[in-house]
Design a protein around this motif. Structure first.
Motif, short mmCIF file in Angstrom:
data_model
loop_
_atom_site.label_atom_id
_atom_site.label_comp_id
_atom_site.label_asym_id
_atom_site.label_seq_id
_atom_site.Cartn_x
_atom_site.Cartn_y
_atom_site.Cartn_z
N VAL A 91 -4.79 4.70 -10.09
CA VAL A 91 -5.97 5.10 -9.32
C VAL A 91 -6.63 3.94 -8.57
CG1 VAL A 91 -7.61 4.88 -11.23
CG2 VAL A 91 -8.06 6.52 -9.38
N ASP A 92 -6.55 2.73 -9.10
CA ASP A 92 -7.17 1.59 -8.42
C ASP A 92 -6.57 1.36 -7.03
OD1 ASP A 92 -8.85 1.18 -10.55
OD2 ASP A 92 -7.73 -0.51 -11.38
N TYR A 93 -5.28 1.69 -6.88
CA TYR A 93 -4.64 1.54 -5.57
C TYR A 93 -5.19 2.57 -4.59
CZ TYR A 93 -1.41 -1.72 -7.71
OH TYR A 93 -0.88 -2.82 -8.35
N ASP A 94 -5.49 3.76 -5.09
CA ASP A 94 -6.07 4.79 -4.23
C ASP A 94 -7.43 4.33 -3.72
OD1 ASP A 94 -6.20 7.61 -3.18
OD2 ASP A 94 -7.95 7.66 -4.49
N VAL A 95 -8.24 3.80 -4.61
CA VAL A 95 -9.58 3.33 -4.24
C VAL A 95 -9.48 2.19 -3.23
CG1 VAL A 95 -11.70 2.27 -5.09
CG2 VAL A 95 -10.61 4.09 -6.40
N TYR A 96 -8.59 1.26 -3.48
CA TYR A 96 -8.46 0.06 -2.62
C TYR A 96 -7.91 0.41 -1.24
CZ TYR A 96 -7.52 -4.90 -1.63
OH TYR A 96 -7.51 -6.16 -1.10
N LEU A 97 -6.88 1.23 -1.22
CA LEU A 97 -6.16 1.47 0.03
C LEU A 97 -6.68 2.65 0.84
CD1 LEU A 97 -2.49 1.05 -1.24
CD2 LEU A 97 -3.75 -0.56 0.21
N ASP A 98 -7.10 3.74 0.18
CA ASP A 98 -7.24 5.00 0.91
C ASP A 98 -8.54 5.76 0.69
OD1 ASP A 98 -5.65 7.18 2.50
OD2 ASP A 98 -6.41 8.24 0.74
N ALA A 114 -1.86 -4.96 3.48
CA ALA A 114 -1.22 -3.66 3.23
C ALA A 114 0.15 -3.85 2.62
CB ALA A 114 -1.12 -2.87 4.53
N SER A 115 0.93 -4.76 3.18
CA SER A 115 2.27 -5.02 2.67
C SER A 115 2.22 -5.53 1.23
CB SER A 115 2.99 -6.03 3.56
OG SER A 115 4.31 -6.24 3.13
N SER A 116 1.30 -6.43 0.95
CA SER A 116 1.19 -6.99 -0.39
C SER A 116 0.81 -5.93 -1.41
CB SER A 116 0.14 -8.11 -0.39
OG SER A 116 -0.09 -8.60 -1.69
N LYS A 117 -0.19 -5.12 -1.10
CA LYS A 117 -0.66 -4.10 -2.04
C LYS A 117 0.37 -3.00 -2.25
CE LYS A 117 -4.60 -5.23 -3.78
NZ LYS A 117 -4.81 -5.27 -5.24
N VAL A 118 1.04 -2.59 -1.19
CA VAL A 118 2.05 -1.55 -1.33
C VAL A 118 3.22 -2.05 -2.17
CG1 VAL A 118 3.77 -0.18 -0.06
CG2 VAL A 118 1.41 -0.25 0.73
N ASN A 119 3.59 -3.32 -2.01
CA ASN A 119 4.65 -3.88 -2.84
C ASN A 119 4.23 -3.96 -4.30
OD1 ASN A 119 6.61 -4.14 -0.86
ND2 ASN A 119 5.89 -6.16 -0.23
N GLU A 120 2.95 -4.24 -4.54
CA GLU A 120 2.44 -4.18 -5.92
C GLU A 120 2.58 -2.77 -6.48
OE1 GLU A 120 -1.55 -5.44 -6.59
OE2 GLU A 120 -1.29 -7.36 -5.57
N LEU A 121 2.20 -1.79 -5.67
CA LEU A 121 2.28 -0.39 -6.08
C LEU A 121 3.73 0.00 -6.36
CD1 LEU A 121 1.06 2.41 -6.55
CD2 LEU A 121 1.11 2.77 -4.06
N LEU A 122 4.66 -0.51 -5.56
CA LEU A 122 6.07 -0.22 -5.75
C LEU A 122 6.55 -0.78 -7.10
CD1 LEU A 122 8.75 0.91 -4.75
CD2 LEU A 122 9.08 -1.23 -3.46
N LEU A 171 7.97 9.44 -6.61
CA LEU A 171 6.95 8.43 -6.33
C LEU A 171 7.59 7.14 -5.82
CD1 LEU A 171 3.99 7.45 -6.51
CD2 LEU A 171 4.47 6.76 -8.87
N THR A 172 8.57 6.61 -6.53
CA THR A 172 9.15 5.32 -6.14
C THR A 172 9.87 5.39 -4.80
OG1 THR A 172 11.12 5.81 -7.49
CG2 THR A 172 9.39 4.48 -8.51
N THR A 173 10.49 6.52 -4.51
CA THR A 173 11.17 6.68 -3.21
C THR A 173 10.17 6.63 -2.07
OG1 THR A 173 12.94 8.00 -4.21
CG2 THR A 173 12.66 8.18 -1.83
N LYS A 174 9.05 7.30 -2.24
CA LYS A 174 8.02 7.32 -1.20
C LYS A 174 7.36 5.96 -1.03
CE LYS A 174 7.71 11.49 0.59
NZ LYS A 174 7.70 11.74 2.05
N VAL A 175 7.11 5.27 -2.14
CA VAL A 175 6.46 3.97 -2.03
C VAL A 175 7.41 2.95 -1.41
CG1 VAL A 175 5.23 2.13 -3.24
CG2 VAL A 175 4.94 4.49 -3.98
N ALA A 176 8.70 3.08 -1.68
CA ALA A 176 9.68 2.20 -1.03
C ALA A 176 9.68 2.43 0.48
CB ALA A 176 11.08 2.45 -1.61
N PHE A 177 9.54 3.68 0.90
CA PHE A 177 9.42 4.00 2.33
C PHE A 177 8.17 3.36 2.91
CE2 PHE A 177 7.48 6.94 5.45
CZ PHE A 177 8.45 6.89 6.45
N MET A 178 7.07 3.45 2.18
CA MET A 178 5.83 2.80 2.62
C MET A 178 6.00 1.30 2.74
SD MET A 178 2.98 4.75 0.26
CE MET A 178 1.69 3.61 0.78
#
Length: 364
Positions: free
Chosen positions: A120-127, A207-215, A44-51
């Protein structure tokens, strides 16, 4: 000096237990689980870092696009005539960024993100979140409220960031996010519309802000067997719904609302199911100690689903992306049959491992 044979912890513990030399304490059981759960977290963390890297590049390219528009006084026709190739080049780069952070990034971890209450909140917000006007118990709305730097409202709970804002803006499928060019500019540039710069800068920053939160949240996550098996139970049956979205993206643009045009939805199906397969494989060694037959059956069934999706992808490409509605719906039926077969075995896995399945994340 004779080399010592180093057995995996689970093998040693099982052998010792049989010999009566020791018993498995709760702390030892947690140690046995750590390796598999650690694999899931690392994935998970490797993929989110790529994102994160891809959204950062997206934000940089959006700012460059904005600068060109600003340098031409906010006049898109003038910008198209003076800097057309640069604008098109930046759009192409941002489309590539999107494919990276969405198709090659998010869709490959959605099984974990959407399947656990932690994320799950990130899924709802982003995708996955729909417009508020379309929300239901099983389809929550995205709370996204996106504003331009000027204060102009771009989206007010009108759907998630990826599919309702970024994708339609970059691929020109929603007029609200576009500037129509005059005939001369359109002829010179070879396109009739350009994305609004303030939409791209606002969306890329968000997008950058939310993905960094997810990371950050991914790195702090301490996964448990309960939630990881729960993700398998709740997310595996969603496969056939992707076929409906695939069909609509090809044949019903009104229903799809300009979504799923960046790449075939089949790629996303393969991504989400692969994330579930990876999660399952990390857990199977623990299950195999208690029920090897069930472990082998579940492994086989996930492999069958992945092989099926590979055949769907090959068939779609061979047909030039022109499979009929009837063909797509028949494949959806086959997909449902495969996941319906797997579902009870995943619940049996939870029982065998003595787990208490969490509630479905969007209802929890």
């Amino acid at each position: 000096m004779q080399a010592r044979l180093r057995l995996p912890f689970s093998t040693f513990a099982t052998a010792a237990l049989v010999a009566g030399a020791l018993f498995l304490t709760p702390s030892m059981l947690r140690a046995a689980n750590t390796a598999g759960l650690g694999e899931i977290k690392t994935f998970l963390t490797t993929k989110v870092a790529f994102m994160s890297a891809a959204t950062s590049d997206f934000a940089k390219n959006a700012e460059s696009y904005q600068k060109i528009i600003d340098a031409n006084g906010g006049d898109y026709n003038r910008a198209a005539m003076a800097d057309g190739p640069a604008l098109l080049g930046l759009i192409a780069k941002m489309q590539s960024d999107y494919r990276n952070f969405h198709n090659k990034g998010y869709e490959t971890i959605e099984g974990v993100v959407a399947g656990t209450k932690t994320f799950v909140d990130y899924d709802v917000y982003l995708d996955a979140g729909v417009p508020k006007s379309e929300a239901s118990t099983d389809s929550p709305y995205s709370p996204l409220v996106l504003k331009a730097k000027s204060g102009r409202v771009i989206s007010d709970r009108n759907g998630n960031l990826f599919h309702y804002v970024i994708e339609p803006a970059l691929w020109g499928t929603k007029s609200y996010y576009l500037e129509k060019l005059n005939p001369a500019a359109a002829e010179k540039l070879g396109v009739k519309y350009l994305p609004k710069a303030d939409v791209l800068t606002a969306a890329s920053s968000e997008a950058s802000s939310k993905v960094n939160e997810l990371l950050a949240k991914s790195r702090a996550w301490q996964p448990t067997l309960d939630e990881c098996v729960g993700a398998l139970v709740w997310m595996t049956p969603t496969l056939n719904a992707y076929f409906d979205e695939w069909r609509d993206s090809r044949y019903d643009p009104v229903a799809s609302a300009g979504r799923y045009v960046a790449q075939s939805r089949v790629l996303d199906m393969r991504g989400i199911m692969s994330s579930l397969q990876i999660t399952c494989h990390a857990i199977l060694p623990e299950l195999r100690q208690k029920n090897p037959g069930l472990a082998d059956q579940i492994k086989y069934e996930y492999e069958s689903i992945m092989n099926f999706l590979a055949r769907v992808d090959s068939r779609d490409k061979a047909n030039g992306g022109k499979m009929s509605v009837a063909e797509i719906e028949e494949m959806a039926y086959q997909a449902k049959a495969l996941t319906d077969q797997l579902g009870p075995h995943l619940k049996q896995m939870a029982i065998t491992l003595g787990l208490k399945l969490p509630r479905k994340p969007i209802l929890a």
